[in-house]
Design an enzyme around this catalytic site. Structure first.
Site, mmCIF file in Angstrom:
data_model
loop_
_atom_site.group_PDB
_atom_site.id
_atom_site.type_symbol
_atom_site.label_atom_id
_atom_site.label_comp_id
_atom_site.label_asym_id
_atom_site.label_seq_id
_atom_site.Cartn_x
_atom_site.Cartn_y
_atom_site.Cartn_z
ATOM 1 N N HIS A 1 0.849 -1.197 0.000
ATOM 2 C CA HIS A 1 0.000 0.000 0.000
ATOM 3 C C HIS A 1 0.884 1.246 0.000
ATOM 4 O O HIS A 1 2.090 1.155 0.251
ATOM 5 C CB HIS A 1 -0.884 0.035 1.263
ATOM 6 C CG HIS A 1 -0.086 0.194 2.527
ATOM 7 N ND1 HIS A 1 0.610 -0.848 3.107
ATOM 8 C CD2 HIS A 1 0.168 1.282 3.319
ATOM 9 C CE1 HIS A 1 1.234 -0.422 4.195
ATOM 10 N NE2 HIS A 1 0.992 0.881 4.347
ATOM 11 N N ASP B 1 0.872 5.165 1.921
ATOM 12 C CA ASP B 1 0.223 5.837 3.043
ATOM 13 C C ASP B 1 -0.477 7.093 2.504
ATOM 14 O O ASP B 1 0.130 7.884 1.770
ATOM 15 C CB ASP B 1 1.257 6.222 4.118
ATOM 16 C CG ASP B 1 1.843 4.989 4.816
ATOM 17 O OD1 ASP B 1 1.283 3.883 4.653
ATOM 18 O OD2 ASP B 1 2.862 5.138 5.528
ATOM 19 N N HIS C 1 4.834 0.145 -0.049
ATOM 20 C CA HIS C 1 5.601 -0.664 0.887
ATOM 21 C C HIS C 1 4.706 -1.764 1.451
ATOM 22 O O HIS C 1 3.471 -1.727 1.306
ATOM 23 C CB HIS C 1 6.196 0.217 2.003
ATOM 24 C CG HIS C 1 5.203 1.077 2.712
ATOM 25 N ND1 HIS C 1 4.667 2.222 2.158
ATOM 26 C CD2 HIS C 1 4.609 0.964 3.928
ATOM 27 C CE1 HIS C 1 3.815 2.774 3.004
ATOM 28 N NE2 HIS C 1 3.759 2.016 4.090
ATOM 29 N N ARG D 1 8.136 -8.837 15.172
ATOM 30 C CA ARG D 1 8.494 -7.479 14.751
ATOM 31 C C ARG D 1 7.539 -6.511 15.454
ATOM 32 O O ARG D 1 6.328 -6.756 15.483
ATOM 33 C CB ARG D 1 8.353 -7.344 13.230
ATOM 34 C CG ARG D 1 8.564 -5.915 12.712
ATOM 35 C CD ARG D 1 8.466 -5.871 11.190
ATOM 36 N NE ARG D 1 8.368 -4.515 10.697
ATOM 37 C CZ ARG D 1 9.407 -3.728 10.413
ATOM 38 N NH1 ARG D 1 10.638 -4.180 10.572
ATOM 39 N NH2 ARG D 1 9.224 -2.501 9.967
#
Ligand SMILES: C=C1C[C@]23C[C@@]1(O)CC[C@H]2[C@@]12CC[C@H](O)[C@@](C)(C(=O)O1)[C@H]2[C@@H]3C(=O)O
Ligand SMILES: O=C(O)CCC(=O)C(=O)O
Ligand SMILES: [Fe+2]
Length: 332
Positions: free
Chosen positions: A203, A205, A260, A270
């Site tokens: 996607h 941002d 990203h 993570r």
């Protein structure tokens, strides 16, 4: 609570396993250097993504919030759900946004003002809640300041006389900025597969600029202009900046809003925290006149952040959201 009919992992998209290529050309900008603004502009034009070092944010703020996040995500599911669901703000698990996107991730999505942070009902004692909220508030204040410094350097680098043109949008009391803490649990099942599991699907941002910090676990990938995906080597001491759709529009396409995604890790958790710097809902998103040369036309039709946000929330993660706002030949 949404119940997934099949085991969640079976519903999350797999990504073909290509050898992870680490991004050797990752633009890294040392903010203590006098020429940082030139490098910031170049990275925003060519990649739409860069790492910032010598940023001045105390390591303690980053570590304190990470520790609080780890504590929160290790609570039992029903306890975490007391902060949810994430429509629009709260705790979310595997379901990203309102339109059917799934990822191997759990998260907290928060508004950035201190009042809404203090109102989030976390299933932790009053004392612990105060510690959590103070860690979030300290971190957001420091990262917002850093985002504004970088935006001011970008404005200077673009030779815009009024250097606060971008940063004032984030400083606005009614700024619609949001903050997200993502936790990608390890997924040992994927070790047996010749594929990667989607942590957070590809996607861009929608906001102006996003400031990301993660722990030492890899997973973040960005798409380069030639369409290839490269992995970003983690660095828990630095910040990664992502140019958003709104800044691409304000620079009339000169800066690149970068695609990203995050891949789940088979062994390690993570944890990432992202500040999404946004304008107030009323703000118009359009190319800055000072960046237009004679004869240049806006590539986009005029819209407000409120219109763009509404439209973004009707889209799927991977959709090209700016498409609906581009002026196309024949439709001018
Ligand atoms: C699928 C979606 C999730 C998202 C809202 C959307 O409809 C499209 C944009 C997505 C995104 C990406 C960046 C941020 O993580 C986010 C909070 C945002 O502002 O836009 C998410 C939205 C979300 O998770 O709700
Ligand atoms: O978690 C990450 O590292 C990135 C997540 C992301 O891109 C997002 O939340 O918009
Ligand atoms: Fe993102």
């Amino acid at each position: 609570m949404v119940v997934l009919s099949k085991p969640a992992i079976e519903q999350i998209s797999l990504i073909q396993n290509h050898k992870p290529t680490f991004f050797s050309g990752l633009p890294t900008i040392d903010l203590s250097k006098p020429d940082s603004k030139t490098h910031l502009v170049k990275a925003s034009e060519e990649v739409g993504f860069f790492k910032v070092t010598n940023h001045g944010v105390p390591m303690d703020f980053m570590e304190r919030l990470e520790a609080e996040a780890v504590k929160f995500f290790s609570l039992a599911q029903p306890e975490k759900e007391q902060a949810g669901p994430a429509n629009p703000f709260g705790f979310g698990n595997k379901i990203i946004g309102p339109n059917g996107d799934l990822g191997w991730v759990e998260y907290l999505l928060l508004q950035t003002n201190a009042k809404s942070i203090s109102q989030i009902s976390l299933a932790i004692s009053r004392e612990n809640r105060e510690i959590f909220c103070s860690a979030v508030n300290d971190y957001i204040s420091a990262v917002k300041k850093l985002a504004c410094e970088v935006l001011e350097l970008l404005a200077e680098g673009l030779k815009i006389q009024t250097t606060n043109v971008f940063s004032k949008l984030l400083m606005d009391e009614e700024s619609d900025s949001v903050f997200r803490i993502n936790h990608y649990p390890p997924c040992p099942e994927i070790q047996a597969l010749d594929c990667n599991l989607t942590g957070f699907g590809e996607h861009t941002d929608p906001q102006i600029i996003s400031v990301l910090r993660s722990n030492k676990t890899s997973g973040l990938q960005i798409s380069l202009p030639d369409g290839s995906w490269v992995s970003v080597p983690p660095d828990h001491t630095s910040f990664f900046f992502i140019i958003g759709d709104s800044l691409q529009v304000m620079t009339n396409g000169r800066f690149r809003s970068v695609k990203h995604r995050v891949l789940a890790n088979s062994q390690k958790s993570r944890v990432s925290m992202i500040y999404f710097g946004a304008p107030a809902l009323r703000e118009r998103i359009r190319p800055m006149p000072v960046l237009m040369n004679d004869g240049d036309e806006s590539l986009y039709r005029d819209f407000t952040w409120s219109e763009y946000k509404k439209s973004a929330y009707k889209s799927r993660l991977a959709d090209y959201r700016l498409g609906l706002f581009e002026k196309r030949e024949g439709l001018l």
